[in-house]
Enzyme design. Structure first.
Site, mmCIF file in Angstrom:
data_model
loop_
_atom_site.group_PDB
_atom_site.id
_atom_site.type_symbol
_atom_site.label_atom_id
_atom_site.label_comp_id
_atom_site.label_asym_id
_atom_site.label_seq_id
_atom_site.Cartn_x
_atom_site.Cartn_y
_atom_site.Cartn_z
ATOM 1 N N GLN A 1 0.839 -1.195 0.000
ATOM 2 C CA GLN A 1 0.000 0.000 0.000
ATOM 3 C C GLN A 1 0.876 1.248 0.000
ATOM 4 O OE1 GLN A 1 -3.165 0.520 -0.329
ATOM 5 N NE2 GLN A 1 -4.118 -1.469 -0.021
ATOM 6 N N ASP B 1 -8.655 -8.936 -1.398
ATOM 7 C CA ASP B 1 -8.106 -7.592 -1.625
ATOM 8 C C ASP B 1 -7.570 -7.527 -3.051
ATOM 9 O OD1 ASP B 1 -7.050 -5.076 -1.314
ATOM 10 O OD2 ASP B 1 -5.439 -5.659 0.037
ATOM 11 N N CYS C 1 -10.285 -1.545 -4.248
ATOM 12 C CA CYS C 1 -9.658 -0.278 -4.631
ATOM 13 C C CYS C 1 -10.344 0.287 -5.858
ATOM 14 C CB CYS C 1 -8.156 -0.466 -4.868
ATOM 15 S SG CYS C 1 -7.767 -1.664 -6.140
ATOM 16 N N GLU D 1 -1.145 -15.520 -3.815
ATOM 17 C CA GLU D 1 -0.713 -14.288 -4.467
ATOM 18 C C GLU D 1 -0.001 -14.705 -5.750
ATOM 19 O OE1 GLU D 1 -0.360 -10.774 -4.222
ATOM 20 O OE2 GLU D 1 1.044 -11.024 -5.872
ATOM 21 N N TYR E 1 -5.249 -12.648 -2.535
ATOM 22 C CA TYR E 1 -4.577 -11.466 -3.115
ATOM 23 C C TYR E 1 -3.701 -10.848 -2.031
ATOM 24 C CZ TYR E 1 -8.433 -12.085 -6.388
ATOM 25 O OH TYR E 1 -9.345 -12.606 -7.265
HETATM 26 N N1 SAH Z 1 -3.391 -7.627 0.414
HETATM 27 C C1 SAH Z 1 -2.153 -7.025 -0.013
HETATM 28 C C2 SAH Z 1 -2.069 -6.816 -1.540
HETATM 29 C C3 SAH Z 1 -3.255 -6.202 -2.202
HETATM 30 S S1 SAH Z 1 -2.987 -5.658 -3.864
HETATM 31 C C4 SAH Z 1 -1.898 -5.725 0.715
HETATM 32 O O1 SAH Z 1 -2.758 -5.240 1.433
HETATM 33 O O2 SAH Z 1 -0.800 -5.186 0.583
HETATM 34 C C5 SAH Z 1 -3.520 -6.986 -4.849
HETATM 35 C C6 SAH Z 1 -2.526 -8.118 -4.950
HETATM 36 O O3 SAH Z 1 -3.115 -9.132 -5.753
HETATM 37 C C7 SAH Z 1 -1.204 -7.771 -5.623
HETATM 38 O O4 SAH Z 1 -0.153 -8.168 -4.800
HETATM 39 C C8 SAH Z 1 -1.233 -8.573 -6.930
HETATM 40 O O5 SAH Z 1 0.039 -9.020 -7.319
HETATM 41 C C9 SAH Z 1 -2.125 -9.727 -6.591
HETATM 42 N N2 SAH Z 1 -2.877 -10.366 -7.694
HETATM 43 C C10 SAH Z 1 -3.280 -9.835 -8.867
HETATM 44 N N3 SAH Z 1 -4.036 -10.689 -9.556
HETATM 45 C C11 SAH Z 1 -4.138 -11.814 -8.801
HETATM 46 C C12 SAH Z 1 -4.815 -13.066 -8.959
HETATM 47 N N4 SAH Z 1 -5.547 -13.306 -10.045
HETATM 48 N N5 SAH Z 1 -4.725 -13.977 -7.969
HETATM 49 C C13 SAH Z 1 -3.998 -13.728 -6.851
HETATM 50 N N6 SAH Z 1 -3.329 -12.554 -6.652
HETATM 51 C C14 SAH Z 1 -3.396 -11.617 -7.610
#
Ligand code: SAH
Length: 455
Positions: free
Chosen positions: A288, A386, A413, A338, A317
């Protein structure tokens, strides 16, 4: 033909409201017109910049009658670059706007019961300026000087920046110093027109808790000339930089990052602290951008999830595991997934570093791994998602509706994909409330936590 509007034409316009991108909306001869820099209740002279079949685009040429919420933008380059679309709007009004964006998105997709959702007032930031912990700026040679900055809207014309209203000062200081070093050492800078040169983008990330800085040079070729002198100068002049990497991104792609990142000097991680836990952050991993608001966002998510100590929690995610690891002491086990392998390595490392033994992260997409886990007999009690701006994949939603964990929280988001996903999710879940949190003051971007109850 006498009604044809021309680019460059000017006319007075009353602004009714803001669209989800923060542009003023007015109607010129009943045609919807999006005006950048104009606010609700204002009368402006709009100047047309683009004519489309069903709408017009315009800029604010002059303000005839200003909104009481209009303020002088703190960013001197407001209007010339993106990233600060709401800098002319008083902060309390920015917060009202964000709640309204959620409402507008719900009204568009109309998920079940949407008129009755409890849309809580957006939680604002104590520091709505200079909050961004990462600068990711293209680099160009301009009049013989190495400059980094942002592109002018709808163009690839670089506007050089040494300060910026939303950037933490240290990120800008490091970017500016790096430009000076690249210039002194005559490291070839990328030239988009001729697709020549080497250094394309500078990425600088700062840990607020430790003051550590991570630098990544995104390059057009594996070779980075004079890199030893460059690393020597960084070590001498920028002692806060503890991690220097190179990311190889050849070709004319519009993506900023290439697949391969190599450590050039120092350590592979910087350490950030969130809710009392330490997180190793690798160059390409998502983190973030607003550390102060991140803790508030996570606390809202934790509150909404209302975990019980016996719960099996899924952190979908997961990035570097920030959410799941913050919750691990309140759950029986945490399992996360992830898509970026180095982020998953960091997540598992972060579990270990914080003495957490009941959490585990896997590499893969949520839409493939989650159904796989369920097929293996895994039964989650609680789930937190997320996703990136694109929202949830249909295959993931299907699996989620089938497993139907009792506790479920969605951090979004992008209110638009959230509202779309709610159409499917409300078949099984009721929306208790939507709590928006302002992670990106001065911009139109909006983050929201949704609390559900299983029907
Ligand atoms: N929860 C974490 C990251 C959120 S951002 C935090 O709060 O920091 C969203 C994340 O999802 C990113 O790290 C991105 O690389 C990942 N992502 C994107 N597409 C995805 C998918 N299809 N499956 C799993 N993760 C994914």
């Amino acid at each position: 033909m006498e009604n044809t509007v021309q680019v460059g034409q000017r006319f007075p316009l009353t602004i009714k409201r803001l669209d989800i991108n923060g542009r003023g909306i007015g109607y010129y001869k009943r045609k919807i017109t999006f005006v950048t820099g104009a606010l609700p209740q204002e009368v402006v002279v709009a100047e047309v910049t683009a004519v489309h079949d069903r709408y017009l685009e315009a800029t604010t040429h002059r303000i005839k009658q200003a909104s009481p919420d209009r303020v002088t933008p703190s960013e001197p380059l407001f209007g010339q670059i993106g990233g600060v679309e709401l800098n002319h709007l008083a902060y309390p009004a920015q917060l009202n706007f964000k709640r309204d964006v959620v409402a507008q998105s719900l009204a568009k997709f109309k998920p079940s019961g949407w008129q009755h959702y409890d849309l809580r007032p957006t939680i604002g930031a104590a520091h709505p300026l200079h909050y961004r912990n990462k600068a990711q700026f293209p680099v160009r040679l301009i009049d013989g000087h190495v400059r980094a900055g942002l592109y002018a809207p709808n163009s690839h014309r670089l506007v050089p920046l040494t300060t910026f209203a939303t950037q933490r000062p240290l990120t800008m200081q490091v970017i500016t110093a790096l430009c000076g070093m690249l210039e002194d050492l005559q490291v070839p800078i990328y030239d988009e027109a001729h697709h020549s040169g080497i250094v394309k983008t500078l990425v600088v990330r700062e840990s607020v808790a430790t003051g550590e800085v991570q630098v990544t040079f995104v390059t057009n070729s594996a070779k980075l000339p004079h890199h030893l002198q460059l690393l020597e100068r960084i070590a001498k002049e920028l002692p806060m930089v503890v991690s220097v990497s190179q990311n190889l991104n050849p070709g004319t792609t519009s993506l900023i990052w290439g697949a391969k990142t190599t450590l050039l000097a120092g350590q592979p991680y910087i350490t950030e602290r969130l809710l009392g836990r330490d997180f190793a952050v690798s160059p390409q991993a998502f983190l973030q951008l607003n550390p102060e608001q991140t803790e508030i966002l996570y606390q809202e998510a934790l509150k909404a999830l209302a975990l019980t100590p016996h719960a099996t929690l899924v952190d979908a995610y997961a990035g570097i595991g920030t959410i799941g690891l913050s919750l691990a002491n309140q759950a029986k086990t945490v399992r996360g997934m992830e898509i970026i392998p180095e982020a998953v390595t960091a997540a598992n490392y972060n579990a270990k570093q914080n003495g957490i033994t009941n959490a585990h992260y896997e590499v893969g997409t949520a839409e493939s791994l989650f159904p796989q886990w369920l097929a293996q007999g895994f039964k989650p009690d609680a789930l937190i998602v997320d996703p990136p701006r694109a929202g949830l994949e249909p295959a993931f939603i299907q699996a989620l509706l089938k497993a139907a964990p009792k506790q479920f929280v969605y951090i979004s988001c992008n209110p638009s994909t959230l509202a779309r996903d709610l159409v499917a999710l409300t078949k099984r879940y009721q929306v208790d409330y939507i709590q928006s949190v302002d992670m990106f003051p001065q911009t139109a971007r909006c983050e929201a936590v949704v609390k559900f109850t299983r029907r």
